[in-house]
Motif scaffolding. Structure first.
Motif, PDB file in Angstrom:
ATOM      1  N   SER A   8       2.150   0.301 -15.228  1.00 22.70           N
ATOM      2  CA  SER A   8       1.513   1.466 -14.640  1.00 22.70           C
ATOM      3  C   SER A   8       2.321   1.896 -13.428  1.00 22.70           C
ATOM      4  O   SER A   8       2.933   1.061 -12.745  1.00 22.70           O
ATOM      5  N   SER A   9       2.286   3.184 -13.151  1.00 24.36           N
ATOM      6  CA  SER A   9       2.986   3.698 -11.975  1.00 24.36           C
ATOM      7  C   SER A   9       2.275   3.303 -10.681  1.00 24.36           C
ATOM      8  O   SER A   9       2.848   3.406  -9.593  1.00 24.36           O
ATOM      9  N   GLN A  10       1.050   2.814 -10.791  1.00 21.80           N
ATOM     10  CA  GLN A  10       0.292   2.373  -9.614  1.00 21.80           C
ATOM     11  C   GLN A  10       0.452   0.887  -9.347  1.00 21.80           C
ATOM     12  O   GLN A  10      -0.142   0.370  -8.399  1.00 21.80           O
ATOM     13  N   LEU A  11       1.241   0.198 -10.167  1.00 24.54           N
ATOM     14  CA  LEU A  11       1.491  -1.220  -9.983  1.00 24.54           C
ATOM     15  C   LEU A  11       2.847  -1.407  -9.319  1.00 24.54           C
ATOM     16  O   LEU A  11       3.883  -1.074  -9.895  1.00 24.54           O
ATOM     17  N   TYR A  12       2.855  -1.914  -8.106  1.00 22.55           N
ATOM     18  CA  TYR A  12       4.074  -2.151  -7.345  1.00 22.55           C
ATOM     19  C   TYR A  12       4.335  -3.659  -7.317  1.00 22.55           C
ATOM     20  O   TYR A  12       3.412  -4.449  -7.054  1.00 22.55           O
ATOM     21  N   VAL A  13       5.553  -4.055  -7.589  1.00 26.96           N
ATOM     22  CA  VAL A  13       5.910  -5.472  -7.609  1.00 26.96           C
ATOM     23  C   VAL A  13       6.955  -5.743  -6.536  1.00 26.96           C
ATOM     24  O   VAL A  13       7.796  -4.894  -6.229  1.00 26.96           O
ATOM     25  N   LEU A  14       6.887  -6.937  -5.977  1.00 26.90           N
ATOM     26  CA  LEU A  14       7.813  -7.353  -4.929  1.00 26.90           C
ATOM     27  C   LEU A  14       8.076  -8.839  -5.088  1.00 26.90           C
ATOM     28  O   LEU A  14       7.145  -9.643  -5.101  1.00 26.90           O
ATOM     29  N   SER A  15       9.344  -9.208  -5.211  1.00 31.89           N
ATOM     30  CA  SER A  15       9.732 -10.608  -5.274  1.00 31.89           C
ATOM     31  C   SER A  15      10.128 -11.046  -3.864  1.00 31.89           C
ATOM     32  O   SER A  15      11.204 -10.705  -3.374  1.00 31.89           O
ATOM     33  N   GLU A  16       9.238 -11.781  -3.205  1.00 30.39           N
ATOM     34  CA  GLU A  16       9.439 -12.111  -1.800  1.00 30.39           C
ATOM     35  C   GLU A  16       8.698 -13.403  -1.460  1.00 30.39           C
ATOM     36  O   GLU A  16       7.610 -13.673  -1.981  1.00 30.39           O
ATOM     37  N   THR A  17       9.308 -14.208  -0.581  1.00 30.11           N
ATOM     38  CA  THR A  17       8.667 -15.432  -0.105  1.00 30.11           C
ATOM     39  C   THR A  17       8.374 -15.393   1.391  1.00 30.11           C
ATOM     40  O   THR A  17       7.615 -16.228   1.876  1.00 30.11           O
ATOM     41  N   ASN A  18       8.962 -14.441   2.096  1.00 33.05           N
ATOM     42  CA  ASN A  18       8.722 -14.309   3.532  1.00 33.05           C
ATOM     43  C   ASN A  18       7.427 -13.543   3.758  1.00 33.05           C
ATOM     44  O   ASN A  18       7.272 -12.408   3.299  1.00 33.05           O
ATOM     45  N   LEU A  19       6.486 -14.157   4.458  1.00 33.60           N
ATOM     46  CA  LEU A  19       5.193 -13.520   4.690  1.00 33.60           C
ATOM     47  C   LEU A  19       5.342 -12.233   5.484  1.00 33.60           C
ATOM     48  O   LEU A  19       4.634 -11.255   5.221  1.00 33.60           O
ATOM     49  N   GLY A  20       6.259 -12.203   6.454  1.00 27.36           N
ATOM     50  CA  GLY A  20       6.450 -11.000   7.243  1.00 27.36           C
ATOM     51  C   GLY A  20       6.900  -9.824   6.408  1.00 27.36           C
ATOM     52  O   GLY A  20       6.418  -8.696   6.574  1.00 27.36           O
ATOM     53  N   ASN A  21       7.829 -10.062   5.470  1.00 28.10           N
ATOM     54  CA  ASN A  21       8.282  -8.985   4.597  1.00 28.10           C
ATOM     55  C   ASN A  21       7.175  -8.521   3.662  1.00 28.10           C
ATOM     56  O   ASN A  21       7.061  -7.328   3.345  1.00 28.10           O
ATOM     57  N   LEU A  64       3.956  -8.558   4.338  1.00 30.05           N
ATOM     58  CA  LEU A  64       3.032  -7.747   5.136  1.00 30.05           C
ATOM     59  C   LEU A  64       3.617  -6.379   5.448  1.00 30.05           C
ATOM     60  O   LEU A  64       2.881  -5.382   5.529  1.00 30.05           O
ATOM     61  N   ALA A  65       4.948  -6.318   5.617  1.00 28.67           N
ATOM     62  CA  ALA A  65       5.595  -5.017   5.841  1.00 28.67           C
ATOM     63  C   ALA A  65       5.453  -4.128   4.614  1.00 28.67           C
ATOM     64  O   ALA A  65       5.248  -2.911   4.737  1.00 28.67           O
ATOM     65  N   ALA A  66       5.538  -4.727   3.419  1.00 31.49           N
ATOM     66  CA  ALA A  66       5.345  -3.957   2.196  1.00 31.49           C
ATOM     67  C   ALA A  66       3.907  -3.468   2.069  1.00 31.49           C
ATOM     68  O   ALA A  66       3.654  -2.341   1.606  1.00 31.49           O
ATOM     69  N   VAL A  67       2.957  -4.289   2.506  1.00 33.62           N
ATOM     70  CA  VAL A  67       1.559  -3.865   2.497  1.00 33.62           C
ATOM     71  C   VAL A  67       1.360  -2.696   3.456  1.00 33.62           C
ATOM     72  O   VAL A  67       0.658  -1.727   3.151  1.00 33.62           O
ATOM     73  N   GLU A  68       1.990  -2.765   4.617  1.00 36.11           N
ATOM     74  CA  GLU A  68       1.878  -1.678   5.599  1.00 36.11           C
ATOM     75  C   GLU A  68       2.499  -0.390   5.078  1.00 36.11           C
ATOM     76  O   GLU A  68       1.987   0.711   5.329  1.00 36.11           O
ATOM     77  N   GLN A  69       3.574  -0.519   4.328  1.00 35.69           N
ATOM     78  CA  GLN A  69       4.271   0.668   3.822  1.00 35.69           C
ATOM     79  C   GLN A  69       3.548   1.294   2.631  1.00 35.69           C
ATOM     80  O   GLN A  69       3.396   2.513   2.578  1.00 35.69           O
ATOM     81  N   GLU A  70       3.100   0.479   1.679  1.00 32.17           N
ATOM     82  CA  GLU A  70       2.512   1.001   0.445  1.00 32.17           C
ATOM     83  C   GLU A  70       1.016   1.256   0.551  1.00 32.17           C
ATOM     84  O   GLU A  70       0.462   2.022  -0.239  1.00 32.17           O
ATOM     85  N   GLN A  71       0.334   0.570   1.490  1.00 24.45           N
ATOM     86  CA  GLN A  71      -1.110   0.712   1.656  1.00 24.45           C
ATOM     87  C   GLN A  71      -1.864   0.488   0.337  1.00 24.45           C
ATOM     88  O   GLN A  71      -2.595   1.357  -0.148  1.00 24.45           O
ATOM     89  N   PRO A  72      -1.726  -0.685  -0.267  1.00 22.50           N
ATOM     90  CA  PRO A  72      -2.408  -0.928  -1.550  1.00 22.50           C
ATOM     91  C   PRO A  72      -3.898  -1.199  -1.350  1.00 22.50           C
ATOM     92  O   PRO A  72      -4.347  -1.590  -0.270  1.00 22.50           O
ATOM     93  N   ASP A  73      -4.648  -0.997  -2.416  1.00 20.53           N
ATOM     94  CA  ASP A  73      -6.070  -1.351  -2.397  1.00 20.53           C
ATOM     95  C   ASP A  73      -6.284  -2.814  -2.767  1.00 20.53           C
ATOM     96  O   ASP A  73      -7.258  -3.427  -2.333  1.00 20.53           O
TER      97      ASP A  73
END
Length: 457
Positions: A142-155, A157-166
């Motif tokens: 789906s175009s509403q599904l964003y994926v991120l391969s990351e192990t750093n918690l700070g990164n 959280l930055a993705a959460v701040e940028q994308e504003q997911p529900d």
């Protein structure tokens, strides 16, 4: 500043100043691991009493409960376990052994969730290319599904701040690390710190967070046990990796009932819901085979029929063997003692094996009577009627005690076509009548065994 060392139990999270072979809190062996404690200042004083509250306390009578918003996940079995759907702003922990199907379940529900919300899937175990391939196989693109391969918690959280997911899905919490915590990823300190940060995110921003946690029997990785007090809901995925069926169980739920279960079947296209688990657990039952009996247990608000198999054979060892799979070992030993003392069967010179078919774990006393009947059937080598269900608790004096929700259990047995049901005699008062179903009352273990083995087949 000084560095302190503490020891943690990976099963229960209990802290101790020194190492021990056995945890004093939960009694588990070889689960104590050493972890550095966060640096603390020796000159730290008390918190000033003049700090201004940013959020003052309010009387409980002025608080409203209309803010709880539930939404469907797209899988009815998961919604049942969650108490009617996921709650906005909640933190849900999904635990289980590696490879049991936790990641498959989380990615599978994204197809439904993306219809009305934005989902961010953070994976520390798989690359984005691997997630893409698995999403194609599960039909969860789906175009509403964003994926991120990351192990750093700070990164993350930055993705959460940028994308504003529900909705945020973290797979898994053992792979995340907080750079501010001086310990390796997967340690008790890291797992606690990362989960605390995710909890603050869920409560402050209203993001629904699903966290996957692996259980390692060796205790080398901090298991979800240390996080149970921090999250809103704890779900455990159970089942044998060599079996196709999986059981999702709620052991903690702040928004619904506990001990609810959902049953799934693992197929090539992913997890498929099993809407009638009783029928699944009873499929393939042998006809006229001694040592088997059916009971009905309550899993939350759902009655589930399960088959108990027993094998009693003359022992060739100095001490008879006792083995139980899916049934409490201490309770099976007690039932064997009652069977010999009150039932008159010399099982003390026999090996005894109890097994629950389908990977189900029975932890309630309502299955006692069926276990005793199965053991007696195997001992005398006489089969029990395949149309009979036994429900009841067995006491040490051989009496049968009533169990809760007896009428619901009997209704489930009647719905699946059983024609006979043995229940405690004192629990028959007030029971309704079911067409084609004979209710048989028994006062003692001897009475129940005689009626079960003498029932028409």
């Amino acid at each position: 500043m000084k560095q302190k060392q503490l020891f943690y139990c990976t099963d229960c999270g209990n802290e101790t100043p020194k190492w021990a072979g056995k945890c004093a809190a939960c009694g588990a062996w070889n689960t104590i691991v050493e972890q550095p404690k966060q640096k603390v200042s020796t000159k730290q004083g008390r918190v000033s009493a003049a700090v201004v509250l940013t959020k003052p306390a309010r009387p409980i009578t002025e608080l409203e409960t209309n803010d709880e918003i539930r939404f469907d996940t797209g899988m009815g079995e998961l919604d049942r376990v969650l108490g009617g759907g996921a709650v906005k702003g909640s933190l849900v922990l999904v635990g289980g052994a590696p490879g049991i199907g936790k990641s498959t379940l989380m990615l599978q529900i994204c197809a439904k969730l993306c219809e009305f919300s934005k989902v961010l899937y953070v994976s520390g175990e798989e690359s984005e290319h691997q997630l893409k391939l698995r999403a194609q196989r599960l039909n969860a693109q789906s175009s509403q599904l964003y994926v991120l391969s990351e192990t750093n918690l700070g990164n993350a959280l930055a993705a959460v701040e940028q994308e504003q997911p529900d909705i945020l899905i973290v797979d898994s919490v053992q792979t995340l690390y907080n750079p501010d915590v001086d310990s390796p990823a997967g340690s008790v300190s890291q797992v606690k710190a990362c989960t605390m940060t995710l909890m603050q995110l869920a409560k402050e921003q209203g993001v629904t967070v699903f966290v996957i946690g692996h259980i390692n029997k060796e205790g080398s990785i901090a298991g979800p046990k240390v996080l149970e007090h921090m999250v809103d809901c704890v779900l455990y995925f159970e089942g044998d990796q060599h079996s196709a069926h999986r059981i999702l169980r709620a052991v903690k739920n702040r928004f619904g009932a506990t001990n609810e279960i959902g049953v799934f079947e693992m197929r090539n296209e992913g997890l498929v819901e099993v809407e009638n688990p009783s029928k699944m657990l009873l499929s393939g039952r042998p006809e006229d085979a001694p040592g088997t009996c059916v009971t009905c247990v309550m899993e939350g608000a759902r009655p589930v029929l399960a088959e108990i198999q027993a094998l009693v054979v003359t022992t060739s060892y100095p001490s008879p063997r006792r083995t139980s799979n899916g049934f409490d070992y201490n309770r099976s030993a007690m039932l064997l003692a009652v069977l010999e003392k009150r039932g008159g069967l010399k099982v003390s010179a026999c090996d005894a094996y109890l097994n629950i078919i389908g990977g189900l774990s029975l932890d309630e006393p309502g299955a006692d009577l069926a276990a005793v009947i199965a053991l007696a059937s195997s001992y005398v080598d006489k089969p029990v009627s395949s149309q009979l269900v036994a429900i009841g608790e067995v006491g040490l004096t051989g009496e049968l005690r009533n169990v809760n929700h007896l009428e619901h259990r009997i209704s489930e047995a009647h719905r699946l076509g059983f024609t006979q049901c043995i229940v405690p005699y004192h629990g028959m008062d007030g029971l309704g009548k079911w067409s084609g179903l004979q209710i048989i009352g028994a006062k003692t273990v001897n009475d129940a065994i005689a009626k079960a083995l003498g029932a028409k087949r």
